[in-house]
Design a protein around this motif. Structure first.
Motif, short mmCIF file in Angstrom:
data_model
loop_
_atom_site.label_atom_id
_atom_site.label_comp_id
_atom_site.label_asym_id
_atom_site.label_seq_id
_atom_site.Cartn_x
_atom_site.Cartn_y
_atom_site.Cartn_z
N GLY A 146 5.07 -7.21 -6.45
CA GLY A 146 3.72 -7.53 -6.90
C GLY A 146 3.72 -8.21 -8.24
N THR A 147 2.57 -8.15 -8.88
CA THR A 147 2.43 -8.68 -10.23
C THR A 147 2.56 -7.51 -11.19
OG1 THR A 147 0.04 -8.28 -10.28
CG2 THR A 147 0.80 -10.37 -9.32
N VAL A 148 2.32 -7.77 -12.48
CA VAL A 148 2.37 -6.68 -13.45
C VAL A 148 1.23 -5.69 -13.22
CG1 VAL A 148 3.54 -8.00 -15.22
CG2 VAL A 148 1.06 -8.03 -15.13
N ASP A 149 0.26 -6.04 -12.38
CA ASP A 149 -0.88 -5.17 -12.13
C ASP A 149 -0.70 -4.28 -10.91
OD1 ASP A 149 -2.75 -8.03 -13.01
OD2 ASP A 149 -2.45 -6.27 -14.26
N GLY A 150 0.26 -4.58 -10.07
CA GLY A 150 0.46 -3.71 -8.91
C GLY A 150 1.15 -4.42 -7.77
N ALA A 151 1.66 -3.61 -6.84
CA ALA A 151 2.35 -4.14 -5.66
C ALA A 151 1.62 -3.67 -4.42
CB ALA A 151 3.80 -3.67 -5.63
N ALA A 152 1.48 -4.53 -3.45
CA ALA A 152 0.85 -4.16 -2.17
C ALA A 152 1.89 -3.42 -1.34
CB ALA A 152 0.36 -5.41 -1.45
N VAL A 153 1.60 -2.19 -1.00
CA VAL A 153 2.52 -1.34 -0.25
C VAL A 153 1.95 -1.11 1.15
CG1 VAL A 153 3.61 0.93 -0.13
CG2 VAL A 153 3.33 -0.22 -2.35
N TYR A 154 2.76 -1.37 2.18
CA TYR A 154 2.34 -1.24 3.56
C TYR A 154 3.09 -0.08 4.21
CZ TYR A 154 0.46 -5.85 2.58
OH TYR A 154 -0.22 -6.90 2.02
#
Length: 225
Positions: A146-154
């Motif tokens: 992700g970015t420094v703001d978060g990662a999309a987790v599936y």
């Protein structure tokens, strides 16, 4: 005064061998790799100057070699090569614990190896350790970026890989590029979603580790998994 004129128990190399590497300051450790100083300055003095100029040991060692060579004391190819080789050796030493068959029965070894893998990442990375029924490592993957703001987790992807590994449990982890390891509410929500999805296929979430800069937090220690 040259280092050779110092009392023997204060010279960096002798001090390391007598008292262990942990007894040395960052500047003294650097001095061992620099080996010699410059006119009017010892290797320890040069080490202190390097730390000041770069903003600390972590920032110095994370610096690209092309920038590192412009720092006073690191113009030598040999010195830069020694530092970078030592850094990589440390990473590989910790990475050996990720090899198949290593048993993880508490958060400490998992956090140690995952810190080595994730701490230097400039963006959030979500990683998974797949374990057998004796908590031995059978796989490790960096799954989501992700970015420094978060990662999309599936969760479905984690479930799919857990089934392919025939895993009995997992330890999940992600880094906080800010350096602050305190879990967020979003981190807790992701963990709950993963736990519920993996429960459906009888795979247990043993822990969720949040990796910061020099510090980590464990969900299992907080009683959250």
């Amino acid at each position: 005064m040259a280092i050779s004129d110092w009392p023997e128990d204060e010279r960096p190399r002798e001090k390391l061998l007598a008292r262990g590497a942990a007894a040395l300051s960052d500047a003294e450790l650097l001095a061992i790799f620099l080996r010699t100083g410059s006119r009017g300055r010892t290797a320890v003095d040069v080490g202190r100057a390097l730390l000041h100029r770069s903003g600390g040991l972590r920032k110095l060692l994370d610096m690209p070699p092309a920038r590192m060579k412009h720092l006073p004391g690191l113009a030598s190819v040999g010195r830069r090569a020694l530092l970078l080789a030592a850094l990589e050796m440390g990473r590989r030493y910790l990475a050996e614990e990720l090899e198949r068959g290593f048993s993880l029965d508490n958060p400490e070894p998992a956090a140690r190896m995952l810190t080595a893998e994730l701490r230097g990442e400039p963006r959030e990375v979500f990683a998974v350790l797949f374990l057998d029924n004796k908590h031995r490592v059978i796989g490790f993957e960096k799954m989501f970026y992700g970015t420094v703001d978060g990662a999309a987790v599936y969760p479905r992807e984690v479930v799919r890989r857990a089934l392919e590994y025939n895993a009995a449990s997992v330890i999940v982890a992600h880094n906080h590029p800010s350096g602050v390891a305190e879990p967020s509410q979003a981190d807790r929500d992701v963990t709950d979603r993963l736990r519920k999805a993996l429960d459906l296929v009888d795979v247990r979430v043993l822990d969720h580790l949040v990796i910061g800069d020099g510090h980590w937090e464990s969900f299992s220690r907080r009683g959250w998994v």
